[in-house]
Scaffold this active site. Structure first.
Site, PDB file in Angstrom:
ATOM      1  N   HIS A   1      70.330  32.184  52.533  1.00  0.00           N
ATOM      2  CA  HIS A   1      69.561  33.080  51.658  1.00  0.00           C
ATOM      3  C   HIS A   1      69.409  34.497  52.241  1.00  0.00           C
ATOM      4  O   HIS A   1      68.327  35.042  52.388  1.00  0.00           O
ATOM      5  CB  HIS A   1      68.244  32.481  51.151  1.00  0.00           C
ATOM      6  CG  HIS A   1      67.272  31.944  52.175  1.00  0.00           C
ATOM      7  ND1 HIS A   1      66.847  32.656  53.254  1.00  0.00           N
ATOM      8  CD2 HIS A   1      66.601  30.775  52.220  1.00  0.00           C
ATOM      9  CE1 HIS A   1      65.977  31.948  53.929  1.00  0.00           C
ATOM     10  NE2 HIS A   1      65.810  30.801  53.342  1.00  0.00           N
TER      11      HIS A   1
ATOM     12  N   ASP B   1      66.785  23.074  51.621  1.00  0.00           N
ATOM     13  CA  ASP B   1      67.574  22.705  52.800  1.00  0.00           C
ATOM     14  C   ASP B   1      67.026  21.448  53.481  1.00  0.00           C
ATOM     15  O   ASP B   1      67.739  20.802  54.258  1.00  0.00           O
ATOM     16  CB  ASP B   1      67.693  23.864  53.804  1.00  0.00           C
ATOM     17  CG  ASP B   1      66.367  24.484  54.187  1.00  0.00           C
ATOM     18  OD1 ASP B   1      65.449  24.529  53.346  1.00  0.00           O
ATOM     19  OD2 ASP B   1      66.238  24.938  55.337  1.00  0.00           O
TER      20      ASP B   1
ATOM     21  N   ASP C   1      60.538  23.702  60.041  1.00  0.00           N
ATOM     22  CA  ASP C   1      61.158  25.003  60.329  1.00  0.00           C
ATOM     23  C   ASP C   1      60.658  25.622  61.641  1.00  0.00           C
ATOM     24  O   ASP C   1      61.410  26.335  62.320  1.00  0.00           O
ATOM     25  CB  ASP C   1      60.877  25.989  59.190  1.00  0.00           C
ATOM     26  CG  ASP C   1      61.801  25.793  57.996  1.00  0.00           C
ATOM     27  OD1 ASP C   1      62.940  25.332  58.186  1.00  0.00           O
ATOM     28  OD2 ASP C   1      61.379  26.099  56.875  1.00  0.00           O
TER      29      ASP C   1
ATOM     30  N   HIS D   1      56.621  28.324  56.963  1.00  0.00           N
ATOM     31  CA  HIS D   1      56.600  29.651  56.391  1.00  0.00           C
ATOM     32  C   HIS D   1      56.420  29.649  54.868  1.00  0.00           C
ATOM     33  O   HIS D   1      56.513  30.720  54.241  1.00  0.00           O
ATOM     34  CB  HIS D   1      57.921  30.376  56.746  1.00  0.00           C
ATOM     35  CG  HIS D   1      59.131  29.778  56.063  1.00  0.00           C
ATOM     36  ND1 HIS D   1      59.921  30.531  55.228  1.00  0.00           N
ATOM     37  CD2 HIS D   1      59.648  28.538  56.045  1.00  0.00           C
ATOM     38  CE1 HIS D   1      60.912  29.765  54.749  1.00  0.00           C
ATOM     39  NE2 HIS D   1      60.744  28.553  55.237  1.00  0.00           N
TER      40      HIS D   1
ATOM     41  N   HIS E   1      58.439  19.793  54.088  1.00  0.00           N
ATOM     42  CA  HIS E   1      58.685  21.098  53.467  1.00  0.00           C
ATOM     43  C   HIS E   1      59.602  20.870  52.276  1.00  0.00           C
ATOM     44  O   HIS E   1      60.594  20.150  52.393  1.00  0.00           O
ATOM     45  CB  HIS E   1      59.346  21.994  54.522  1.00  0.00           C
ATOM     46  CG  HIS E   1      59.638  23.399  54.124  1.00  0.00           C
ATOM     47  ND1 HIS E   1      58.954  24.086  53.149  1.00  0.00           N
ATOM     48  CD2 HIS E   1      60.578  24.276  54.613  1.00  0.00           C
ATOM     49  CE1 HIS E   1      59.453  25.308  53.050  1.00  0.00           C
ATOM     50  NE2 HIS E   1      60.427  25.448  53.912  1.00  0.00           N
TER      51      HIS E   1
ATOM     52  N   TYR F   1      65.743  33.474  64.337  1.00  0.00           N
ATOM     53  CA  TYR F   1      65.077  32.674  63.296  1.00  0.00           C
ATOM     54  C   TYR F   1      63.625  33.150  63.127  1.00  0.00           C
ATOM     55  O   TYR F   1      63.152  33.375  62.008  1.00  0.00           O
ATOM     56  CB  TYR F   1      65.113  31.195  63.709  1.00  0.00           C
ATOM     57  CG  TYR F   1      64.709  30.250  62.618  1.00  0.00           C
ATOM     58  CD1 TYR F   1      65.662  29.619  61.830  1.00  0.00           C
ATOM     59  CD2 TYR F   1      63.374  29.973  62.367  1.00  0.00           C
ATOM     60  CE1 TYR F   1      65.299  28.751  60.819  1.00  0.00           C
ATOM     61  CE2 TYR F   1      63.001  29.114  61.367  1.00  0.00           C
ATOM     62  CZ  TYR F   1      63.969  28.505  60.599  1.00  0.00           C
ATOM     63  OH  TYR F   1      63.596  27.652  59.589  1.00  0.00           O
TER      64      TYR F   1
ATOM     65  N   HIS G   1      65.892  22.403  62.177  1.00  0.00           N
ATOM     66  CA  HIS G   1      67.149  23.154  62.340  1.00  0.00           C
ATOM     67  C   HIS G   1      67.440  23.276  63.844  1.00  0.00           C
ATOM     68  O   HIS G   1      66.525  23.573  64.629  1.00  0.00           O
ATOM     69  CB  HIS G   1      67.040  24.594  61.803  1.00  0.00           C
ATOM     70  CG  HIS G   1      66.830  24.691  60.321  1.00  0.00           C
ATOM     71  ND1 HIS G   1      67.777  24.321  59.403  1.00  0.00           N
ATOM     72  CD2 HIS G   1      65.774  25.151  59.613  1.00  0.00           C
ATOM     73  CE1 HIS G   1      67.320  24.551  58.180  1.00  0.00           C
ATOM     74  NE2 HIS G   1      66.107  25.042  58.277  1.00  0.00           N
TER      75      HIS G   1
ATOM     76  N   GLU H   1      61.449  23.065  50.622  1.00  0.00           N
ATOM     77  CA  GLU H   1      62.604  23.957  50.434  1.00  0.00           C
ATOM     78  C   GLU H   1      63.894  23.116  50.417  1.00  0.00           C
ATOM     79  O   GLU H   1      64.013  22.131  51.160  1.00  0.00           O
ATOM     80  CB  GLU H   1      62.645  25.038  51.535  1.00  0.00           C
ATOM     81  CG  GLU H   1      63.557  26.186  51.148  1.00  0.00           C
ATOM     82  CD  GLU H   1      63.406  27.449  52.008  1.00  0.00           C
ATOM     83  OE1 GLU H   1      62.658  27.450  52.993  1.00  0.00           O
ATOM     84  OE2 GLU H   1      64.079  28.439  51.654  1.00  0.00           O
TER      85      GLU H   1
HETATM   86 FE1  FEO Z   1      62.024  26.777  54.892  1.00  0.00          FE
HETATM   87 FE2  FEO Z   1      64.529  25.314  56.622  1.00  0.00          FE
HETATM   88  O1  FEO Z   1      63.523  25.714  55.107  1.00  0.00           O
END
Ligand code: FEO
Length: 396
Positions: free
Chosen positions: A22, A80, A161, A142, A76, A189, A220, A78
């Site tokens: 993104h 991913d 994250d 976040h 989370h 990051y 991640h 999101e």
């Molecule tokens: Fe906020 Fe790795 O997604």
């Protein structure tokens, strides 16, 4: 199969090929980390990006029958991390899903509306048998829904994250990987994703200080098995706004004049023994530039005038920077113009809006800077370097 701790398996996926996350340039790819916990009950903490569902399932199937999963923790929503849920739920019967209260609506809208769903208000912790999962809401670290999962019996933090890095590697642990690369990617990051939420970071670090943590497993990059303290301390330093004796010069150039000014400023700062990192925006990606800005003391922004305002790459960079709100730094602008000015003034305004203390300069030259004008730029570099030395290292 990769065992993080006895009975706890990494079942995530390695995305070697993603180069744009993104808008964030991910030259080193990334991983989507998912963790499978075997106990009297079987839990899966986080999933992967939808397209990596087969890879996650293959790893789960190496350990158990996916149909035996009792609980899925969604730290989370999101995509991913939660993108594989719609396909996963077809394989796991009526397993419970746990999400933060702020995540409920988004989880339903992104990933389907009829999950067997519980919030962490309803279930602040879940006993799996020998171990318990404790959930800690970390809103705006976040996203509003963000949370982390702690397993006291293992002294293990599944941090989603937070503490992550966009880093594709076959090495799963910090003590296997090149730590300088891991820390650089962790800093990048933080700078690009976490930086605006520094107050939240400080609050979360305070909460974590009450927990015994032996290992941090983010969603991640590599798992912090040997150096969890190092990444926690780095987050503290970054959230406190600590900076080094370093200047970042970020600019673009049309016919080379703004670049000449940038080089002259650099020469002045370096002559004072201050490190300079220079980025020409048509060559450097803004996500790499902000990684350098994270611990720099000063940012100097240069732009040629185009149609009496900022060059487009510089305007886009300043818009991005404003959203990230770096703190405890000062800034200045410089530039060149042909028939009409405007870029330097606009850059200064944008830098003020981004919260910087702006040092005024008169580095705004028509056509090609003269030798005398370049000497002024060098002198300004000296002045900036002296300010940097006077003000560093600092904590905000
Ligand atoms: Fe906020 Fe790795 O997604």
């Amino acid at each position: 199969m990769i065992e993080v701790k006895p009975g706890i398996f990494w079942v995530g996926a390695i995305d070697w090929n993603v180069r744009n996350f993104h808008g964030y340039l991910t030259q080193r790819g990334t991983t989507y980390n998912s963790y499978l916990i075997l106990d009297d009950l079987i839990a899966l903490v986080d999933t992967v990006k939808e397209s990596f569902f087969p890879e996650m399932m293959r790893r789960i199937e190496e350990v158990i029958d996916p149909g035996s999963i009792d609980l899925v923790v969604v730290n989370h929503i999101e995509p991913d991390h939660a993108g594989a849920i719609a396909r996963l739920r077809r394989k796991i019967g009526n397993a419970e899903f746990i999400v933060s209260e702020r995540g409920v609506e988004g989880l339903k809208r992104y990933h389907g509306g009829d999950l067997n769903l519980f919030t962490i208000k309803e279930k602040p912790s879940v006993s799996l048998g020998r171990r318990s999962l404790q959930f800690l809401a970390t809103p705006m670290l976040h996203w509003p829904d963000s949370m982390i999962t702690y397993i006291q019996e293992e002294r293990l933090l599944l941090s989603n994250d937070a503490f992550g890095q966009h880093l594709a590697t076959s090495e799963r642990f910090d003590d296997e990987a090149d730590l300088s690369v891991v820390m650089r990617e962790a800093a990048k990051y933080y700078a690009n994703i976490v930086m605006p939420y520094w107050k939240v970071v400080l609050r979360v670090l305070e909460s974590l200080s009450n927990l015994e943590i032996e290992m941090i497993a983010p969603s991640h990059g590599v798992i912090w098995r040997k150096h969890p303290d190092r990444i926690v301390e780095a987050y503290r330093r970054w959230a406190e706004g600590a900076s080094e004796e370093r200047v970042v010069i970020v600019y673009d150039t049309m016919w080379g004049s703004t670049e000449l000014i940038a080089r002259a400023i650099e020469e002045g700062a370096v002559s004072e023994g201050v490190m300079v990192q220079a980025h020409r925006l048509s060559m450097s990606h803004y996500s790499d530039v902000v990684a350098d800005i994270l611990e720099a003391k000063a940012i100097l922004v240069g732009s040629p005038a185009l149609n009496a305002t900022l060059f487009p790459t510089v305007a886009a960079f300043l818009a991005y920077l404003k959203g990230l709100r770096p703190r405890n730094k000062f800034a200045a602008a410089f530039g060149s113009y042909g028939w009409g000015g405007g870029a330097k003034k606009d850059a200064e305004e944008e830098l003020r809006r981004a919260g910087f203390e702006v040092i005024e300069s008169d580095l705004h030259f028509q056509f090609k800077p003269s030798t005398e004008e370049l000497s002024k730029a060098t002198a300004f570099g000296v002045e900036i370097a002296r300010r940097v030395k006077k003000n560093s290292p600092t904590k905000g």
